[in-house]
Design a protein around this motif. Structure first.
Motif, PDB file in Angstrom:
ATOM      1  N   ALA A   1      11.769  -3.614  -3.505  1.00 17.19           N
ATOM      2  CA  ALA A   1      13.079  -3.120  -3.940  1.00 17.19           C
ATOM      3  C   ALA A   1      13.984  -4.277  -4.342  1.00 17.19           C
ATOM      4  CB  ALA A   1      13.722  -2.289  -2.832  1.00 17.19           C
ATOM      5  N   LEU A   2      13.958  -5.363  -3.570  1.00 18.59           N
ATOM      6  CA  LEU A   2      14.736  -6.548  -3.926  1.00 18.59           C
ATOM      7  C   LEU A   2      14.240  -7.138  -5.236  1.00 18.59           C
ATOM      8  CD1 LEU A   2      16.800  -8.771  -3.355  1.00 18.59           C
ATOM      9  CD2 LEU A   2      15.069  -9.909  -1.926  1.00 18.59           C
ATOM     10  N   ALA A   3      12.918  -7.184  -5.410  1.00 18.18           N
ATOM     11  CA  ALA A   3      12.352  -7.701  -6.656  1.00 18.18           C
ATOM     12  C   ALA A   3      12.827  -6.878  -7.850  1.00 18.18           C
ATOM     13  CB  ALA A   3      10.824  -7.691  -6.579  1.00 18.18           C
ATOM     14  N   MET A   4      12.855  -5.557  -7.690  1.00 18.33           N
ATOM     15  CA  MET A   4      13.300  -4.684  -8.773  1.00 18.33           C
ATOM     16  C   MET A   4      14.777  -4.895  -9.064  1.00 18.33           C
ATOM     17  SD  MET A   4      12.250  -2.493 -10.942  1.00 18.33           S
ATOM     18  CE  MET A   4      13.053  -1.443 -12.157  1.00 18.33           C
ATOM     19  N   ALA A   5      15.577  -5.066  -8.018  1.00 11.65           N
ATOM     20  CA  ALA A   5      17.005  -5.312  -8.230  1.00 11.65           C
ATOM     21  C   ALA A   5      17.225  -6.624  -8.978  1.00 11.65           C
ATOM     22  CB  ALA A   5      17.736  -5.335  -6.885  1.00 11.65           C
TER      23      ALA A   5
ATOM     24  N   ALA B   1      10.351  -5.791 -14.379  1.00 15.45           N
ATOM     25  CA  ALA B   1      10.691  -4.456 -13.887  1.00 15.45           C
ATOM     26  C   ALA B   1       9.640  -3.449 -14.315  1.00 15.45           C
ATOM     27  CB  ALA B   1      12.073  -4.052 -14.411  1.00 15.45           C
ATOM     28  N   LEU B   2       9.173  -3.556 -15.547  1.00 14.75           N
ATOM     29  CA  LEU B   2       8.129  -2.652 -16.037  1.00 14.75           C
ATOM     30  C   LEU B   2       6.837  -2.848 -15.263  1.00 14.75           C
ATOM     31  CD1 LEU B   2       7.519  -0.495 -18.143  1.00 14.75           C
ATOM     32  CD2 LEU B   2       6.890  -2.309 -19.742  1.00 14.75           C
ATOM     33  N   ALA B   3       6.495  -4.101 -14.952  1.00 18.06           N
ATOM     34  CA  ALA B   3       5.291  -4.385 -14.181  1.00 18.06           C
ATOM     35  C   ALA B   3       5.401  -3.829 -12.763  1.00 18.06           C
ATOM     36  CB  ALA B   3       5.040  -5.892 -14.138  1.00 18.06           C
ATOM     37  N   LEU B   4       6.579  -3.944 -12.159  1.00 15.30           N
ATOM     38  CA  LEU B   4       6.789  -3.385 -10.824  1.00 15.30           C
ATOM     39  C   LEU B   4       6.644  -1.869 -10.838  1.00 15.30           C
ATOM     40  CD1 LEU B   4       9.828  -5.578  -9.770  1.00 15.30           C
ATOM     41  CD2 LEU B   4       7.616  -5.545  -8.611  1.00 15.30           C
TER      42      LEU B   4
END
Length: 419
Positions: free
Chosen positions: A151-155, A171-174
Motif C-alpha cells: 500500500a505504501l509502494a502504491m501511494a 503503479a500499473l505493475a503493482l
C-alpha cells in the motif's frame, strides 16, 4: 576489503564524491543541465509574483503535483543562483533517503548501492537538473518496500505519477501483481485513490478542475523528438539524406524531426505506448496468478519492462528518462539471492543499463551539437543507445514469458507478497 567497501562510512564517502562530481558537472555545463531548473523557477516565480500558476491558470506539460517540488526552492531563496543550489540539494537529499532504504535491504542492499552510484555517474549530471532526479528515488523506494508494504509502494508510485507520469508504470505493475481481489482493493485501489483525491481536491479548491488532466492533451500534441528511439531511422538516414530536417520547437524547448513520415510515426506511438503498457501488465498478471512465490521477481522484471516501454514507445526521448531504468535493477540486486538464477537474470541488464547511461551522457551533454548536426560518430552513439534500450525491453519481456510458461511446472502456493 569487501567488508570495508560494504560499510556505511565507505558508502557515504562514495555518495558524497559521486554527488559532488555530478553537481560540479552541472555547473560546468550550466544551461544544458540547469536550463530546465531555470524554467521551473520562472513558473513558480510567475505564480508567486503575478498570480498566474500552471494548471490553475493555463495548460501545462506536467501534472499538477510537479508544482510542489518546483515551489520548495522558491520558499528559501529569491535568487536564481541560489534556487539552483537548493534544487540540487533537494534532489541529493531525496537520493540520500533512497540510498538509506536501499542499503538496508536484504540480502545485498549495500552491493546495490554501489551499482546505483555507478549508474548515476555513468548517466552524468542530467538527472540532477530535471524532475526525474526526484522521480528515480521515489521509484526505487516504492519497489524496495513493495513486498512488505504494497500500500505504501502504491501511494509513493501515485505521488510520483502526479509529478511526472513515469512512476505510473510502477503503479500499473503493482496492480498487475496484486494477489487477490481483497489485496487489489486494499493495496492498490485505496492508496492510489487517496492520493488522487488529495491532488484533485487541491485542483478543485484552486479552480483548476478544467486543466488538471490537460497534461495528456499537451503530450498528445508533441511531435517526434530527435532523441526518441523511434526517431533512430530518421537520424541515421540523415547521414546520406539531407532532406530530413530537425527543428527546434521554442514552445516546448525540444528538437523534433520534421516531415509527414515522422508525424505518422509520432501518431502511431500515441497508440502503441498504451497498448504496450497494458500488454506488459497483462503478461505480468498471467505470470503472477499461479506463481505467488515469484511475485517479487515478476514485479521487478515487469516494472523494468513497463519503464523501458515508456522510453521505447515514447515520441519524446529526453536523456533524463534513462534515470527511470536504474531503480528496478538496483532493487533487484538488493532483494535478490546469491543463486545462479538471480545472477543470470540481472547481471546483463545491470551491465546494459550502465552502458546505456554512459552512452546517453555521451549524447547529452557531451556531443549534443554533433548529434543534432547529424555527425557520424554522435549519430552512431545515439543509434547504439536506442538499440540497447530495445534489447533491454525485449529481454525483460522474454523473461516474463519464461516465468509465465513455467507456471504449470510449479505447485501453486496460497500466499504471496501482496496477499
Amino acid at each position: 576489503m569487501t567488508r570495508v567497501l560494504s560499510s556505511w562510512p565507505a558508502l557515504w564517502v562514495a555518495f558524497a564524491l559521486v554527488h559532488g562530481w555530478i553537481i560540479l558537472q552541472a555547473w560546468v555545463f550550466d544551461g544544458q543541465i540547469l536550463g530546465d531548473v531555470n524554467l521551473y523557477e520562472w513558473w513558480v516565480r510567475n505564480g508567486m509574483n503575478a498570480g498566474s500558476w500552471p494548471v490553475f491558470d493555463y495548460d501545462w506539460v506536467y501534472p499538477l503535483g510537479a508544482l510542489a517540488p518546483m515551489w520548495v526552492p522558491a520558499l528559501f531563496t529569491e535568487s536564481t543562483h541560489a534556487y539552483y543550489w537548493v534544487w540540487m540539494g533537494m534532489v541529493t537529499a531525496a537520493n540520500a533517503c533512497a540510498v538509506i532504504v536501499l542499503g538496508q535491504a536484504r540480502p545485498r542492499g549495500r552491493v546495490a548501492v554501489w551499482y546505483w552510484l555507478a549508474f548515476l555517474v555513468a548517466l552524468g549530471p542530467i538527472w540532477i537538473g530535471r524532475l526525474d532526479g526526484l522521480l528515480a528515488p521515489i521509484i526505487l523506494v516504492a519497489l524496495l518496500v513493495a513486498a512488505k508494504r504494497p500500500a505504501l509502494a502504491m501511494a509513493l508510485a501515485t505521488v510520483g505519477a502526479w509529478i511526472k507520469i513515469a512512476p505510473g508504470a510502477v503503479a500499473l505493475a503493482l496492480a498487475a501483481t496484486a494477489s487477490s481481489a481483497k489485496g487489489f482493493l486494499r493495496n492498490v485501489v485505496l492508496p492510489g485513490a487517496a492520493v488522487c483525491a488529495v491532488v484533485i481536491g487541491v485542483a478543485f479548491a484552486g479552480g483548476a478542475q478544467d486543466n488538471v488532466l490537460d497534461v495528456f492533451g499537451e503530450q498528445g500534441e508533441r511531435q517526434l523528438q530527435v532523441e526518441a528511439v523511434a526517431a533512430t531511422p530518421f537520424t541515421v538516414a540523415r547521414l546520406w539524406d539531407s532532406s530530413i530536417q530537425v527543428e527546434y520547437d521554442d514552445v516546448i524547448y525540444t528538437y523534433e524531426v520534421l516531415g509527414e513520415r515522422a508525424d505518422a510515426v509520432a501518431q502511431a506511438l500515441d497508440v502503441a505506448l498504451p497498448i504496450a503498457a497494458i500488454g506488459i501488465a497483462l503478461l505480468m498478471w498471467w505470470a503472477a496468478r499461479p506463481r505467488p512465490d515469484r511475485v517479487g521477481d515478476i514485479l521487478l522484471i515487469g516494472a523494468a519492462a513497463e519503464l523501458l516501454a515508456l522510453m521505447v514507445f515514447n515520441k519524446v526521448g529526453s536523456p533524463q528518462f534513462i534515470a527511470w531504468i536504474g531503480p528496478p535493477i538496483a532493487a533487484a540486486i538488493a532483494l535478490g539471492t546469491r543463486s545462479q538464477g538471480t545472477r543470470r537474470t540481472w547481471f546483463l541488464p545491470a551491465l546494459g543499463t550502465v552502458i546505456v547511461a554512459r552512452l546517453t551522457m555521451e549524447i547529452y551533454p557531451l556531443q549534443y551539437p554533433e548529434f543534432l548536426g547529424g555527425w557520424p560518430l554522435a549519430t552512431s552513439i545515439g543509434a547504439l543507445r536506442n538499440a540497447l534500450l530495445v534489447a533491454l525491453l525485449v529481454g525483460a519481456i522474454v523473461r516474463l514469458v519464461q516465468v509465465a510458461r513455467s507456471r504449470m511446472h510449479t505447485p501453486k502456493r496460497v500466499e504471496g507478497p501482496h496477499s
